[in-house]
Write a protein that holds these residues in place. Structure first.
Motif, PDB file in Angstrom:
ATOM      1  N   LEU A  49     107.004  23.339  -3.357  1.00 30.21           N
ATOM      2  CA  LEU A  49     108.182  23.846  -4.051  1.00 30.21           C
ATOM      3  C   LEU A  49     109.453  23.168  -3.542  1.00 30.21           C
ATOM      4  N   ALA A  50     109.483  22.838  -2.259  1.00 30.31           N
ATOM      5  CA  ALA A  50     110.659  22.184  -1.679  1.00 30.31           C
ATOM      6  C   ALA A  50     110.947  20.836  -2.334  1.00 30.31           C
ATOM      7  N   ALA A  80     109.626  32.483 -11.064  1.00 36.71           N
ATOM      8  CA  ALA A  80     108.587  32.371 -10.035  1.00 36.71           C
ATOM      9  C   ALA A  80     108.662  31.089  -9.232  1.00 36.71           C
ATOM     10  N   PHE A  81     109.743  30.298  -9.357  1.00 32.59           N
ATOM     11  CA  PHE A  81     109.947  29.187  -8.431  1.00 32.59           C
ATOM     12  C   PHE A  81     110.463  29.767  -7.117  1.00 32.59           C
ATOM     13  N   ALA A  82     109.642  30.591  -6.524  1.00 31.16           N
ATOM     14  CA  ALA A  82     110.030  31.347  -5.334  1.00 31.16           C
ATOM     15  C   ALA A  82     108.765  31.817  -4.627  1.00 31.16           C
ATOM     16  N   GLN A  83     108.946  32.338  -3.426  1.00 29.48           N
ATOM     17  CA  GLN A  83     107.787  32.814  -2.679  1.00 29.48           C
ATOM     18  C   GLN A  83     107.304  34.187  -3.144  1.00 29.48           C
ATOM     19  N   ALA A 138     101.086  29.637  -6.581  1.00 26.78           N
ATOM     20  CA  ALA A 138     101.112  28.448  -7.434  1.00 26.78           C
ATOM     21  C   ALA A 138     101.964  28.750  -8.645  1.00 26.78           C
ATOM     22  N   VAL A 139     102.830  27.789  -9.015  1.00 25.69           N
ATOM     23  CA  VAL A 139     103.681  27.992 -10.188  1.00 25.69           C
ATOM     24  C   VAL A 139     103.904  26.643 -10.877  1.00 25.69           C
ATOM     25  N   TRP A 173     104.576  27.825  -0.484  1.00 26.67           N
ATOM     26  CA  TRP A 173     104.385  28.034   0.956  1.00 26.67           C
ATOM     27  C   TRP A 173     104.059  26.753   1.694  1.00 26.67           C
ATOM     28  N   ASP A 174     104.024  25.623   1.006  1.00 24.96           N
ATOM     29  CA  ASP A 174     103.736  24.340   1.671  1.00 24.96           C
ATOM     30  C   ASP A 174     104.985  23.796   2.333  1.00 24.96           C
TER      31      ASP A 174
END
Length: 326
Positions: free
Chosen positions: A300-301, A111-114, A33-34, A325-326
């Motif tokens: 995030l996408a 952290a806008f990343a996995q 979560a970010v 991860w969604d």
């Protein structure tokens, strides 16, 4: 890994990128979560020279340690990395460390990343009964905690224990919650956006105002533009305190003559100390900061569309949390 890349002003791309570069002492955290911060929006608009494109933004994160002896541990992340050796660090003022780094600013990707790389000393363990979405709120809440602590320490003991918060976004709401958690009984919030004001009315028991209607001993500017600094100058009581958090713009608004003649204390507040972050996290885990149901979760996408919606003022919730991860 998948990440959201700030490519140019008002341009974001969701794409595959290499895994994070690991600095000495770093561990790898799988981001669950970010949150989107106002500073991310400033960068997106091209208003933050500290965050040059191309860059992975995002610093309000929680997740799970991916490797090493603590693998599998659920954590929330203090994104401010200090040197540990300077006078500021030795006196518990790590936010003023001259060598400080923060994820989402070079040389550290955000952290806008996995996955994100971060020293283990910057991690706080999250209890199993706390959702990682809520744990990611520790960072913006810590900003409010730090500002509340400094403001209350500076407030004269003879003054009425009451505050006015300018701005009902995440930092304004965090300031309200932290002032209450630190013992201030009366806090009003000024939020002119009707949708945001309605959301706040449903999620906290503060008086929600469209504009200030009385002076207060302690005024928190959680927006940081000329208009809110002018409102803070006007509506702080003689001998009172203004704490300034927001970085909306950097010029104008303060009535220096009134602040001088009325002995108003002005405190600029930046992020938090590591102790502030730990104290905030523990208050969050103990339920002292409320139910924390004032965020909206998106994949995030959806980042490019979400930033456009935030820019247009079409998001009522004070905080949007992205799920990688969604």
């Amino acid at each position: 890994m998948k990440a959201l890349i700030y490519d140019a002003p008002q341009t974001l791309r969701f794409q595959d990128v290499p895994m994070p570069a690991m600095q000495e002492r770093d561990v790898l955290v799988r981001v669950e979560a970010v949150g989107i911060c106002g500073s991310d929006m400033h960068a997106f608009l091209g208003h933050d020279s500290r965050r040059p494109a191309p860059l992975i933004l995002g610093h309000e994160a929680a997740g799970v340690i991916e490797e090493g002896p603590e693998k599998g541990q659920r954590v929330t992340i203090n994104p401010l990395v200090s040197c540990g050796d300077c006078a500021a660090c030795h006196t518990g003022r790590e936010n003023l460390c001259p060598q400080r780094q923060i994820i989402s600013m070079p040389p550290r990707e955000g952290a806008f990343a996995q996955f994100v790389a971060i020293p283990p000393s910057n991690l706080v363990t999250v209890p199993e009964d706390i959702a990682l979405t809520k744990a990611s709120l520790a960072e913006p809440l810590a900003v409010g905690w730090h500002a509340a602590r400094l403001g209350l320490e500076a407030l004269h003991p003879a003054m009425e224990p009451r505050a006015l918060v300018l701005g009902g976004g995440a930092i304004g709401l965090a300031s309200y919650l932290c002032l209450r958690a630190q013992g201030l009984p009366t806090v009003d919030i000024v939020e002119p956006n009707p949708e945001r004001a309605e959301f706040l009315s449903a999620h906290c028991d503060a008086r929600i105002l469209t504009k200030p209607d009385r002076a207060a001993p302690l005024v928190v500017d959680a927006v940081g533009i000329a208009a809110t600094r002018a409102a803070a100058s006007t509506h702080v009581e003689p001998g009172g305190v203004v704490t300034h958090i927001g970085l909306g713009d950097d010029a104008g608004g303060l009535d220096i003559r009134r602040m001088t003649l009325q002995e108003v204390t002005f405190i600029g507040t930046y992020t938090y100390s590591m102790q502030d972050f730990r104290d905030t996290a523990q208050a969050l885990f103990a339920g002292e900061l409320g139910a924390l149901e004032w965020f909206e979760e998106r994949p995030l996408a959806s980042g490019p569309a979400t930033f456009e919606a935030l820019q247009a003022g079409n998001v009522a919730a004070p905080k949007v949390i992205l799920a990688p991860w969604d």
